[in-house]
Design an enzyme around this catalytic site. Structure first.
Site, PDB file in Angstrom:
ATOM      1  N   HIS A  37      29.080  59.060  33.091  1.00 26.69           N
ATOM      2  CA  HIS A  37      29.099  57.608  33.358  1.00 26.69           C
ATOM      3  C   HIS A  37      30.483  57.040  33.038  1.00 26.69           C
ATOM      4  CE1 HIS A  37      24.669  58.084  32.388  1.00 26.69           C
ATOM      5  NE2 HIS A  37      24.612  57.450  33.540  1.00 26.69           N
ATOM      6  N   LYS A 149      27.051  64.197  41.368  1.00 28.34           N
ATOM      7  CA  LYS A 149      25.913  65.025  40.912  1.00 28.34           C
ATOM      8  C   LYS A 149      24.663  64.634  41.706  1.00 28.34           C
ATOM      9  CE  LYS A 149      23.467  64.574  37.072  1.00 28.34           C
ATOM     10  NZ  LYS A 149      22.061  64.653  37.539  1.00 28.34           N
ATOM     11  N   ASP A 150      24.491  63.326  41.919  1.00 29.00           N
ATOM     12  CA  ASP A 150      23.381  62.845  42.757  1.00 29.00           C
ATOM     13  C   ASP A 150      23.922  62.739  44.183  1.00 29.00           C
ATOM     14  OD1 ASP A 150      21.244  62.110  40.688  1.00 29.00           O
ATOM     15  OD2 ASP A 150      23.032  61.169  39.890  1.00 29.00           O
ATOM     16  N   GLN A 153      21.925  60.920  46.839  1.00 28.88           N
ATOM     17  CA  GLN A 153      21.960  59.473  46.577  1.00 28.88           C
ATOM     18  C   GLN A 153      23.261  58.868  47.130  1.00 28.88           C
ATOM     19  OE1 GLN A 153      20.699  57.303  42.869  1.00 28.88           O
ATOM     20  NE2 GLN A 153      22.835  57.526  42.338  1.00 28.88           N
ATOM     21  N   SER A 186      21.582  62.229  31.708  1.00 27.28           N
ATOM     22  CA  SER A 186      20.826  61.604  30.611  1.00 27.28           C
ATOM     23  C   SER A 186      19.578  62.433  30.320  1.00 27.28           C
ATOM     24  CB  SER A 186      20.414  60.183  30.984  1.00 27.28           C
ATOM     25  OG  SER A 186      21.552  59.458  31.384  1.00 27.28           O
TER      26      SER A 186
HETATM   27  O1  PAF Z   1      22.087  56.989  39.694  1.00 24.06           O
HETATM   28  C1  PAF Z   1      21.462  56.129  39.032  1.00 24.06           C
HETATM   29  O2  PAF Z   1      21.619  55.995  37.827  1.00 24.06           O
HETATM   30  C2  PAF Z   1      20.447  55.250  39.764  1.00 24.06           C
HETATM   31  O3  PAF Z   1      19.796  55.939  40.758  1.00 24.06           O
HETATM   32  C3  PAF Z   1      21.079  53.946  40.291  1.00 24.06           C
HETATM   33  C4  PAF Z   1      22.128  54.214  41.343  1.00 24.06           C
HETATM   34  C5  PAF Z   1      21.680  53.152  39.151  1.00 24.06           C
HETATM   35  C6  PAF Z   1      19.994  53.089  40.948  1.00 24.06           C
HETATM   36  O4  PAF Z   1      18.990  52.766  40.049  1.00 24.06           O
END
Ligand code: PAF
Length: 282
Positions: A37, A149-150, A153, A186
């Site tokens: 993060h 990593k995601d 997404q 996390s």
């Molecule tokens: O990757 C994340 O932490 C979540 O999927 C996000 C993008 C904050 C949406 O809730």
């Protein structure tokens, strides 16, 4: 650093900053920060005049059998960490603020959400795109930073932004890893010591895939076979999927002739971890 809890105040702040001609960088998160993060926040710091981080554990992206209730939370720890990185605003709304009782709208991206995690977590990406759309509307960023990593997404949010002509630049940042290669998450905090040890095999299997690709292997089945063998050598690892997909469409490929992502999801006990290797041909 200022903490903002209401949508009204967040919108007013962003509007005035925009009117003053300043650029806003945004990092959406669900908190319980780790170095991954922080790397997104540092990139945000570099890219915008002002940096907003949201901290919101979004209920709509969890299925009823998933870990929404137990998702790790520590607001004070997160607040201190964001302050140290030089975040300007920590936007931390309550669930009722984001989803009042009569909320009934959602955003769904079609094709890129069908494969990989979309198969095992059918409502997940609809929850993600809905909340990201709302956050973009509230925070009004010029640029938003997401972790690779995601990867699914990231591709999904990029598709949404293109399809809806949203005018936000969406930037992906490389995965940050522990010393032994485990991708930071996390959810790693859920792992028992023996599961944590076995989890190293995720990165090890991706490293093997990279080696094979670099040697010129172009047959996806042969690579996946070796990836699975490494994962299966750990009895605590239960594979959810191991696939090679086109890096843009996220459709499976048989032969590697363009940029691909080797994507994994595996359970260690009750904890589901994901990781990937993005392999660019040119
Ligand atoms: O990757 C994340 O932490 C979540 O999927 C996000 C993008 C904050 C949406 O809730």
């Amino acid at each position: 650093m200022k903490v903002i809890k209401t949508i009204k105040e967040m919108k007013e702040w962003s509007s005035s900053v925009r009117q003053a001609g300043k650029t806003i960088a945004f990092v959406p998160t669900m908190g319980f920060f780790h170095e991954g993060h922080l790397s997104l926040m540092r990139e945000g710091r570099r890219r915008g005049d002002l940096l907003i981080v949201s901290l919101f554990v979004n209920p709509t992206q969890f299925s009823p059998n998933e870990d929404f209730k137990n998702y790790p939370r520590d607001f004070e720890r997160d607040r201190k960490m964001t302050e140290e990185v030089g975040v300007d605003i920590l936007f931390a709304p309550e669930v009722i603020e984001m989803y009042p009782p009569d909320h009934q709208t959602s955003v769904r991206v079609e094709k890129v959400t069908q494969n990989l995690c979309g198969k095992s977590r059918p409502i997940h990406f609809q929850g993600v795109t809905t909340v990201v759309m709302m956050l973009f509307e509230i925070v009004m960023p010029h640029v938003a930073i997401f972790g690779e990593k995601d990867y699914q997404q990231l591709v999904t949010v990029q598709q949404m932004v293109r399809d809806l002509h949203m005018g936000v630049e969406v930037v992906g940042m490389p995965t940050v890893r522990e010393a032994d290669g485990l991708a930071m998450s996390s959810r790693n905090t859920y792992l028992l010591p023996e599961e944590r040890k076995a989890a190293r095999s995720l990165h090890q299997s991706l490293q093997r895939a990279k080696e094979l690709l670099q040697k010129g292997e172009r047959n996806a089945d042969r690579i996946i076979h070796e990836v699975r063998e490494i994962l299966q050598s750990e009895s605590l690892v239960r594979i959810d999927y191991a696939q090679i997909c086109d890096a843009n469409t996220l459709q499976d490929v048989d032969r590697i002739e363009r940029d691909v992502v080797v994507a994994l999801a595996a359970f260690l006990g009750k904890t589901r971890l994901i990781d990937n290797l993005i392999y660019r041909i040119f």
